[in-house]
Design a protein around this motif. Structure first.
Motif, PDB file in Angstrom:
ATOM      1  N   LEU A 116     121.933  39.434 -48.833  1.00 41.54           N
ATOM      2  CA  LEU A 116     121.411  40.174 -49.994  1.00 41.54           C
ATOM      3  C   LEU A 116     120.439  39.312 -50.804  1.00 41.54           C
ATOM      4  O   LEU A 116     120.488  39.258 -52.030  1.00 41.54           O
ATOM      5  CB  LEU A 116     122.550  40.682 -50.870  1.00 41.54           C
ATOM      6  N   LYS A 117     119.561  38.639 -50.070  1.00 40.86           N
ATOM      7  CA  LYS A 117     118.601  37.727 -50.683  1.00 40.86           C
ATOM      8  C   LYS A 117     117.803  38.375 -51.804  1.00 40.86           C
ATOM      9  O   LYS A 117     117.529  37.746 -52.837  1.00 40.86           O
ATOM     10  CB  LYS A 117     117.660  37.211 -49.587  1.00 40.86           C
ATOM     11  N   ASN A 118     117.424  39.628 -51.624  1.00 41.80           N
ATOM     12  CA  ASN A 118     116.497  40.259 -52.565  1.00 41.80           C
ATOM     13  C   ASN A 118     117.075  40.483 -53.955  1.00 41.80           C
ATOM     14  O   ASN A 118     116.318  40.729 -54.899  1.00 41.80           O
ATOM     15  CB  ASN A 118     116.003  41.588 -51.988  1.00 41.80           C
ATOM     16  N   ILE A 119     118.414  40.399 -54.099  1.00 41.99           N
ATOM     17  CA  ILE A 119     119.008  40.510 -55.438  1.00 41.99           C
ATOM     18  C   ILE A 119     119.855  39.296 -55.783  1.00 41.99           C
ATOM     19  O   ILE A 119     120.569  39.305 -56.789  1.00 41.99           O
ATOM     20  CB  ILE A 119     119.832  41.803 -55.603  1.00 41.99           C
ATOM     21  N   LYS A 120     119.787  38.253 -54.975  1.00 36.48           N
ATOM     22  CA  LYS A 120     120.458  37.004 -55.339  1.00 36.48           C
ATOM     23  C   LYS A 120     119.808  36.445 -56.595  1.00 36.48           C
ATOM     24  O   LYS A 120     118.593  36.549 -56.789  1.00 36.48           O
ATOM     25  CB  LYS A 120     120.346  36.000 -54.194  1.00 36.48           C
ATOM     26  N   GLN A 135     105.357  41.595 -51.879  1.00 35.92           N
ATOM     27  CA  GLN A 135     106.476  40.899 -51.265  1.00 35.92           C
ATOM     28  C   GLN A 135     107.480  40.417 -52.307  1.00 35.92           C
ATOM     29  O   GLN A 135     107.144  39.649 -53.207  1.00 35.92           O
ATOM     30  CB  GLN A 135     105.948  39.708 -50.464  1.00 35.92           C
ATOM     31  N   CYS A 136     108.711  40.844 -52.140  1.00 37.96           N
ATOM     32  CA  CYS A 136     109.792  40.482 -53.060  1.00 37.96           C
ATOM     33  C   CYS A 136     110.109  38.996 -53.028  1.00 37.96           C
ATOM     34  O   CYS A 136     110.494  38.407 -54.034  1.00 37.96           O
ATOM     35  CB  CYS A 136     111.034  41.297 -52.706  1.00 37.96           C
ATOM     36  N   THR A 137     109.945  38.370 -51.879  1.00 42.14           N
ATOM     37  CA  THR A 137     110.347  36.974 -51.695  1.00 42.14           C
ATOM     38  C   THR A 137     109.298  35.964 -52.141  1.00 42.14           C
ATOM     39  O   THR A 137     109.424  34.775 -51.872  1.00 42.14           O
ATOM     40  CB  THR A 137     110.705  36.717 -50.217  1.00 42.14           C
ATOM     41  N   VAL A 193     104.479  30.796 -52.434  1.00 41.75           N
ATOM     42  CA  VAL A 193     105.769  30.394 -51.873  1.00 41.75           C
ATOM     43  C   VAL A 193     106.464  31.626 -51.305  1.00 41.75           C
ATOM     44  O   VAL A 193     106.230  32.754 -51.745  1.00 41.75           O
ATOM     45  CB  VAL A 193     106.664  29.740 -52.946  1.00 41.75           C
ATOM     46  N   ASP A 194     107.313  31.393 -50.328  1.00 37.73           N
ATOM     47  CA  ASP A 194     108.059  32.483 -49.707  1.00 37.73           C
ATOM     48  C   ASP A 194     109.470  31.995 -49.423  1.00 37.73           C
ATOM     49  O   ASP A 194     109.657  30.933 -48.819  1.00 37.73           O
ATOM     50  CB  ASP A 194     107.369  32.917 -48.410  1.00 37.73           C
ATOM     51  N   ILE A 195     110.461  32.747 -49.890  1.00 33.08           N
ATOM     52  CA  ILE A 195     111.852  32.346 -49.690  1.00 33.08           C
ATOM     53  C   ILE A 195     112.370  32.932 -48.391  1.00 33.08           C
ATOM     54  O   ILE A 195     112.403  34.157 -48.217  1.00 33.08           O
ATOM     55  CB  ILE A 195     112.731  32.815 -50.859  1.00 33.08           C
ATOM     56  N   ASP A 196     112.793  32.055 -47.506  1.00 30.95           N
ATOM     57  CA  ASP A 196     113.357  32.499 -46.234  1.00 30.95           C
ATOM     58  C   ASP A 196     114.719  31.870 -45.966  1.00 30.95           C
ATOM     59  O   ASP A 196     115.614  32.509 -45.420  1.00 30.95           O
ATOM     60  CB  ASP A 196     112.394  32.163 -45.090  1.00 30.95           C
ATOM     61  N   ASP A 225     114.436  26.759 -48.979  1.00 29.06           N
ATOM     62  CA  ASP A 225     113.331  27.343 -49.742  1.00 29.06           C
ATOM     63  C   ASP A 225     113.790  27.715 -51.147  1.00 29.06           C
ATOM     64  O   ASP A 225     113.050  27.558 -52.122  1.00 29.06           O
ATOM     65  CB  ASP A 225     112.806  28.607 -49.046  1.00 29.06           C
ATOM     66  N   TRP A 226     115.009  28.194 -51.246  1.00 26.53           N
ATOM     67  CA  TRP A 226     115.522  28.691 -52.522  1.00 26.53           C
ATOM     68  C   TRP A 226     115.506  27.608 -53.602  1.00 26.53           C
ATOM     69  O   TRP A 226     115.033  27.827 -54.715  1.00 26.53           O
ATOM     70  CB  TRP A 226     116.946  29.228 -52.339  1.00 26.53           C
ATOM     71  N   SER A 227     116.023  26.438 -53.267  1.00 26.81           N
ATOM     72  CA  SER A 227     116.083  25.359 -54.259  1.00 26.81           C
ATOM     73  C   SER A 227     114.692  24.896 -54.667  1.00 26.81           C
ATOM     74  O   SER A 227     114.442  24.566 -55.833  1.00 26.81           O
ATOM     75  CB  SER A 227     116.896  24.184 -53.705  1.00 26.81           C
TER      76      SER A 227
END
Length: 399
Positions: free
Chosen positions: A32-36, A115-117, A217-220, A224-226
């Motif tokens: 559920l990356k898109n709402i993390k 793009q959401c990410t 940037v793109d979270i995959d 990437d998140w940090s």
């Protein structure tokens, strides 16, 4: 953020321009990356805020098959397109997702797939691309970023030699002497329905819009998140663009400057704690000519008085109606509400946060308070959240 109402500009071009954010629930890399939560708010909210505040689109949609993502999208002001299971598979192409949306919305003439990410989107990044399509009649515009990387041919089998593809090894230019190359960064693609009917995002009269490399940037993955979280804190869009003339910053003391914990000594005396860097941040605001004021609901706050005296800030205690007090201060200082920022941590702070030009909250604020905030610190109240907000205000005020 609930109940956002779009107020489109008066435009000569009457074609319906829809922004669509594909947000599938079945991410394999991060569940559920898109709402993390990213810096305290759902990942989806970062691009939604920028799209809404750009005031460029006739409608804003999130395309998803997931009920939780749909709920968050609606809470943050988007309409929801409930995509079919067939259009939400791991191997579903983006063009299929957009085609399904277009089939259900014949009123839409132009689409922006955003793009959401890529959460470092700002409203200004959308103004010119939309203008290129609406006013200059481009059929498609997409986002690119410039990269300074030397490419070499990939070796396909043992013994094969590589060759340079975009440089002369005998002359390796410095970064300043080489303009680099443009790459699609995926942040957005804008295109007409006619192109989409041909299963194309790019074609006809086509151009690009170059975005800063820092925002590309793109979270995959979790790694990437940090990295992106650090960039969002520094470069993200929190509701105010650069060079805003902030004149008044107000902090609710309890749970913001202090850690919202009450400690009791052996003698039965109550005391609270604060973070030294937070007070230093407030001093920097004052040094920059920005008025800082404190308030608290507590009517018996000797330790809070000591803090206000230490940083020489006006303090109002026993405050029951925070918006009323802020209104009094705004009128007293002859300010516009957009020149006021407010940081709180509880539900009682929400009206003041929404009334001010920029509402903020610490990382450990109440859930509803974080949803109402535009800036959310990654640090807790009494543990550096104030300093992060002060640093952000100072960046906004840079000339």
């Amino acid at each position: 953020m609930n109940g956002v109402i779009l107020q489109p500009k008066m435009r000569k071009d009457k074609r319906h321009f829809a922004a669509v954010i594909p947000a599938r629930g079945g991410s394999k890399g991060i569940r559920l990356k898109n709402i993390k939560l990213l810096c305290g708010q759902p990942l989806l909210s970062w691009v939604l805020r920028a799209i809404i505040d750009s005031n460029e689109f006739d409608s804003i949609w999130v395309s998803t098959e997931n009920a939780d993502i749909a709920r968050v999208a609606a809470e943050w002001g988007a309409q929801v397109h409930h995509r079919s299971p067939e259009a939400a598979q791991d191997n579903t192409l983006a063009v299929d997702t957009m085609t399904e949306f277009a089939e259900h919305h014949p009123e839409v003439d132009i689409l922006a797939m955003i793009q959401c990410t890529s959460p470092l989107l700002h409203p200004w990044m959308l103004h010119e691309p939309v203008k290129m399509i609406r006013e200059h009649k481009y059929d498609s515009v997409f986002a690119v970023s410039r990269r300074h990387l030397f490419r070499w041919k990939e070796i396909q089998k043992p013994g094969e030699l590589t060759v340079p593809e975009n440089l002369n090894p005998s002359y390796r230019p410095n970064r300043q002497a080489w303009p680099g190359e443009l790459y699609e960064n995926g942040q957005f693609y804008m295109f007409t329905r006619e192109l989409l009917d041909k299963r194309l995002f790019q074609g006809g009269k086509v151009s690009y819009y170059e975005l800063p490399e820092a925002s590309s940037v793109d979270i995959d993955t979790d790694l990437d998140w940090s990295i992106v979280e650090q960039r969002v804190t520094k470069f993200g869009y929190f509701g105010l663009e650069k060079k805003k003339n902030v004149k008044l910053v107000v902090f609710d003391v309890d749970g913001v400057i202090t850690d919202d914990e009450i400690h009791i000594s052996d003698k039965g005396e109550e005391f609270c704690s604060y973070h030294r860097s937070d007070l230093e941040g407030i001093k920097l605001l004052k040094k920059a000519g920005i008025e800082v004021r404190l308030l608290t609901e507590n009517s018996n706050a000797p330790s809070v008085r000591l803090i206000s005296e230490k940083i020489e800030c006006m303090l109002e205690i026993g405050v029951k109606n925070k918006v009323e007090l802020l209104t009094k201060w705004v009128e007293e200082l002859n300010l516009d509400w957009q020149q006021v920022t407010y940081m709180g941590n509880d539900e009682t702070d929400i009206p003041a946060m929404r009334k001010s030009g920029l509402g903020a909250a610490p990382a450990d604020a109440q859930t509803e308070t974080r949803y109402a905030a535009r800036f959310i610190a990654t640090n807790r109240g009494g543990r550096g959240a104030v300093r992060q907000f002060c640093d952000y205000i100072l960046r906004l005020s840079e000339k």
